[in-house]
Design an enzyme around this catalytic site. Structure first.
Site, PDB file in Angstrom:
ATOM      1  N   ARG A  91       0.704  -1.115   0.056  1.00  0.00           N
ATOM      2  CA  ARG A  91      -0.069  -0.066  -0.132  1.00  0.00           C
ATOM      3  C   ARG A  91       0.808   1.229  -0.060  1.00  0.00           C
ATOM      4  O   ARG A  91       2.079   1.227   0.603  1.00  0.00           O
ATOM      5  CB  ARG A  91      -0.989  -0.003   1.354  1.00  0.00           C
ATOM      6  CG  ARG A  91      -1.778  -1.114   1.361  1.00  0.00           C
ATOM      7  CD  ARG A  91      -2.620  -1.116   2.540  1.00  0.00           C
ATOM      8  NE  ARG A  91      -3.713  -2.070   2.782  1.00  0.00           N
ATOM      9  CZ  ARG A  91      -3.512  -3.112   3.358  1.00  0.00           C
ATOM     10  NH1 ARG A  91      -2.285  -3.602   4.008  1.00  0.00           N
ATOM     11  NH2 ARG A  91      -4.373  -4.226   3.496  1.00  0.00           N
ATOM     12  N   LYS A 141      -3.306  -2.782   7.712  1.00  0.00           N
ATOM     13  CA  LYS A 141      -4.226  -2.308   8.398  1.00  0.00           C
ATOM     14  C   LYS A 141      -4.590  -3.203   9.644  1.00  0.00           C
ATOM     15  O   LYS A 141      -3.885  -4.219   9.639  1.00  0.00           O
ATOM     16  CB  LYS A 141      -5.505  -2.564   7.190  1.00  0.00           C
ATOM     17  CG  LYS A 141      -5.454  -1.605   6.482  1.00  0.00           C
ATOM     18  CD  LYS A 141      -6.673  -1.851   5.468  1.00  0.00           C
ATOM     19  CE  LYS A 141      -6.856  -0.856   4.294  1.00  0.00           C
ATOM     20  NZ  LYS A 141      -7.987  -1.072   3.284  1.00  0.00           N
ATOM     21  N   HIS A 196      -2.329   2.184  -5.765  1.00  0.00           N
ATOM     22  CA  HIS A 196      -3.197   1.001  -5.883  1.00  0.00           C
ATOM     23  C   HIS A 196      -3.152   0.205  -7.087  1.00  0.00           C
ATOM     24  O   HIS A 196      -3.446  -0.986  -6.919  1.00  0.00           O
ATOM     25  CB  HIS A 196      -4.350   1.257  -5.386  1.00  0.00           C
ATOM     26  CG  HIS A 196      -4.868   0.586  -3.983  1.00  0.00           C
ATOM     27  ND1 HIS A 196      -4.135   0.459  -2.878  1.00  0.00           N
ATOM     28  CD2 HIS A 196      -5.768  -0.449  -3.819  1.00  0.00           C
ATOM     29  CE1 HIS A 196      -4.863  -0.312  -2.017  1.00  0.00           C
ATOM     30  NE2 HIS A 196      -5.703  -1.048  -2.425  1.00  0.00           N
ATOM     31  N   ARG A 244      -0.206  -2.572  -6.651  1.00  0.00           N
ATOM     32  CA  ARG A 244      -0.715  -3.463  -5.911  1.00  0.00           C
ATOM     33  C   ARG A 244      -1.841  -4.156  -6.456  1.00  0.00           C
ATOM     34  O   ARG A 244      -1.418  -5.620  -6.268  1.00  0.00           O
ATOM     35  CB  ARG A 244      -1.289  -2.636  -4.711  1.00  0.00           C
ATOM     36  CG  ARG A 244      -1.756  -3.567  -3.459  1.00  0.00           C
ATOM     37  CD  ARG A 244      -2.099  -2.748  -2.355  1.00  0.00           C
ATOM     38  NE  ARG A 244      -2.923  -3.595  -1.334  1.00  0.00           N
ATOM     39  CZ  ARG A 244      -2.489  -4.391  -0.425  1.00  0.00           C
ATOM     40  NH1 ARG A 244      -1.376  -4.659  -0.392  1.00  0.00           N
ATOM     41  NH2 ARG A 244      -3.260  -4.998   0.339  1.00  0.00           N
ATOM     42  N   HIS A 247      -4.093  -9.115   3.608  1.00  0.00           N
ATOM     43  CA  HIS A 247      -5.495  -9.237   3.961  1.00  0.00           C
ATOM     44  C   HIS A 247      -5.638 -10.043   5.047  1.00  0.00           C
ATOM     45  O   HIS A 247      -5.216 -11.372   5.009  1.00  0.00           O
ATOM     46  CB  HIS A 247      -6.206  -9.826   2.579  1.00  0.00           C
ATOM     47  CG  HIS A 247      -6.261  -8.953   1.330  1.00  0.00           C
ATOM     48  ND1 HIS A 247      -6.432  -9.376   0.256  1.00  0.00           N
ATOM     49  CD2 HIS A 247      -6.194  -7.607   1.480  1.00  0.00           C
ATOM     50  CE1 HIS A 247      -6.493  -8.307  -0.711  1.00  0.00           C
ATOM     51  NE2 HIS A 247      -6.357  -7.181   0.105  1.00  0.00           N
ATOM     52  N   TYR A 273      -9.377 -11.170  -6.822  1.00  0.00           N
ATOM     53  CA  TYR A 273      -8.229 -11.202  -7.823  1.00  0.00           C
ATOM     54  C   TYR A 273      -8.433 -12.529  -8.962  1.00  0.00           C
ATOM     55  O   TYR A 273      -8.015 -12.672  -9.836  1.00  0.00           O
ATOM     56  CB  TYR A 273      -7.072 -11.246  -7.472  1.00  0.00           C
ATOM     57  CG  TYR A 273      -6.566  -9.962  -6.847  1.00  0.00           C
ATOM     58  CD1 TYR A 273      -6.584  -9.022  -7.691  1.00  0.00           C
ATOM     59  CD2 TYR A 273      -6.892  -9.655  -5.290  1.00  0.00           C
ATOM     60  CE1 TYR A 273      -6.034  -7.496  -6.926  1.00  0.00           C
ATOM     61  CE2 TYR A 273      -6.353  -8.402  -4.700  1.00  0.00           C
ATOM     62  CZ  TYR A 273      -6.157  -7.510  -5.527  1.00  0.00           C
ATOM     63  OH  TYR A 273      -6.024  -6.254  -5.153  1.00  0.00           O
TER      64      TYR A 273
END
Length: 316
Positions: free
Chosen positions: A154, A191, A259, A262, A285, A294
């Site tokens: 990110r 995150k 992004h 990414r 994730h 994806y």
């Protein structure tokens, strides 16, 4: 399409929207069209007789006719407001629109570059020619872009990277992310405060080495890996701006922001390996559900290859 002239209730409702709520004529016209469409669907304007089942059926019919989820949701909202008002004028068992939802919006697929376009973006050197010597911040940009694509970071993770790990001291926090050049890895905090290690590919390692060889001391005495022109830690917005300019100069076919790199990292890795769990770990994730998007990109890639190469893909 308009509401029947005999429909006093709808007329009073629209008049109240115009006078008491002072909505614009454009908005009033939209409400009028929505009520007229409801009248056409039901075949009458005896509004208290409409049921929850009727509204569900009407919403399904609109969807079958090709109206989008957003358009249907807007109409349901307008109808719900009308029946809320109507319940204050006449006795209604319930608002028949309550609990009726529009069809789900199709989930937008993330944008990813084609492999050739990603390679062209990484290898592009705007202004390069005989006697060209890269400026220090050209080398900084190249290292940042290579690392974004190589490791799927990110942009906030990239901007937060330090040259090496710094332990907490004198009230200053420890590094949230850092380069481990000897291990060909970066450690980042994603995150939810979740830390992960991500490998760095050979082109990114070479670009980082070239940048570190000319990196000036940070003017704010920070340990930041990437610096702005002012000699302070680079911000995500600066990275985004530099990448946009670079993509335009190298002829990228689409608007490129961090992004996109990414997404390209994840899509290209999945196309090559088919290992969804590995992609999940590398992206950081928390749930495999976030990564499964994806697989749709991977199918699009396979479908494109099929259409391009299979002799029976297209009817001649």
């Amino acid at each position: 399409m308009d509401i029947p002239a005999t429909d006093d209730l709808a007329g009073r409702y629209l008049a109240e929207l115009a006078t008491q709520r002072q909505l614009s004529p454009h908005t009033i016209a939209a409400y009028r069209r929505d009520l007229a469409e409801l009248a056409a669907l039901s075949g009458h304007t005896d509004w208290p007789k409409l049921t929850h089942f009727d509204i569900r059926r009407f919403a399904a019919k609109l969807h079958a006719e090709g109206q989008g989820p957003g358009s249907i949701a807007r109409k349901l909202s307008g109808w719900r407001g009308f029946f809320d008002w109507l319940s204050r004028q006449v006795a209604l068992d319930a608002n028949p629109v309550d609990g009726v939802r529009a069809p789900r919006r199709a989930k937008r697929l993330p944008k990813a570059l084609a492999v050739d376009d990603a390679v062209q973006l990484m290898e592009g050197k705007p202004g390069a020619g005989p006697g060209y010597a890269a400026e220090p911040f050209d080398l900084c940009n190249r290292a940042m872009f290579e690392l974004l694509y190589s490791s799927g970071l990110r942009v906030s993770e990239l901007a937060g990277l330090d040259l090496h790990y710094v332990a907490p001291r004198d009230g200053a926090p420890a590094s949230l992310g850092w380069l481990e050049a000897d291990a060909s890895e970066v450690v980042v905090t994603g995150k939810g405060g979740k830390m992960r290690r991500v490998p760095v590919g050979a082109p990114a390692r070479a670009a980082l080495a070239a940048w570190l060889a000319v990196r000036p001391p940070a003017r704010d005495a920070s340990n930041a890996l990437f610096l702005s022109e002012r000699g302070t830690r680079v911000s995500p917005r600066v990275v985004q701006s530099r990448l946009k300019v670079h993509a335009q100069k190298t002829g990228a076919p689409v608007h490129v922001h961090p992004h996109v790199l990414r997404h390209s990292f994840a899509s290209h890795l999945l196309q090559s390996s088919g290992d969804l769990r590995a992609v999940q770990e590398l992206l950081g994730h928390a749930s495999i559900t976030s990564t499964q998007i994806y697989t749709a990109l991977d199918f699009q890639h396979l479908a494109a290859v099929y259409d391009r190469t299979h002799p029976r893909a297209k009817v001649k």
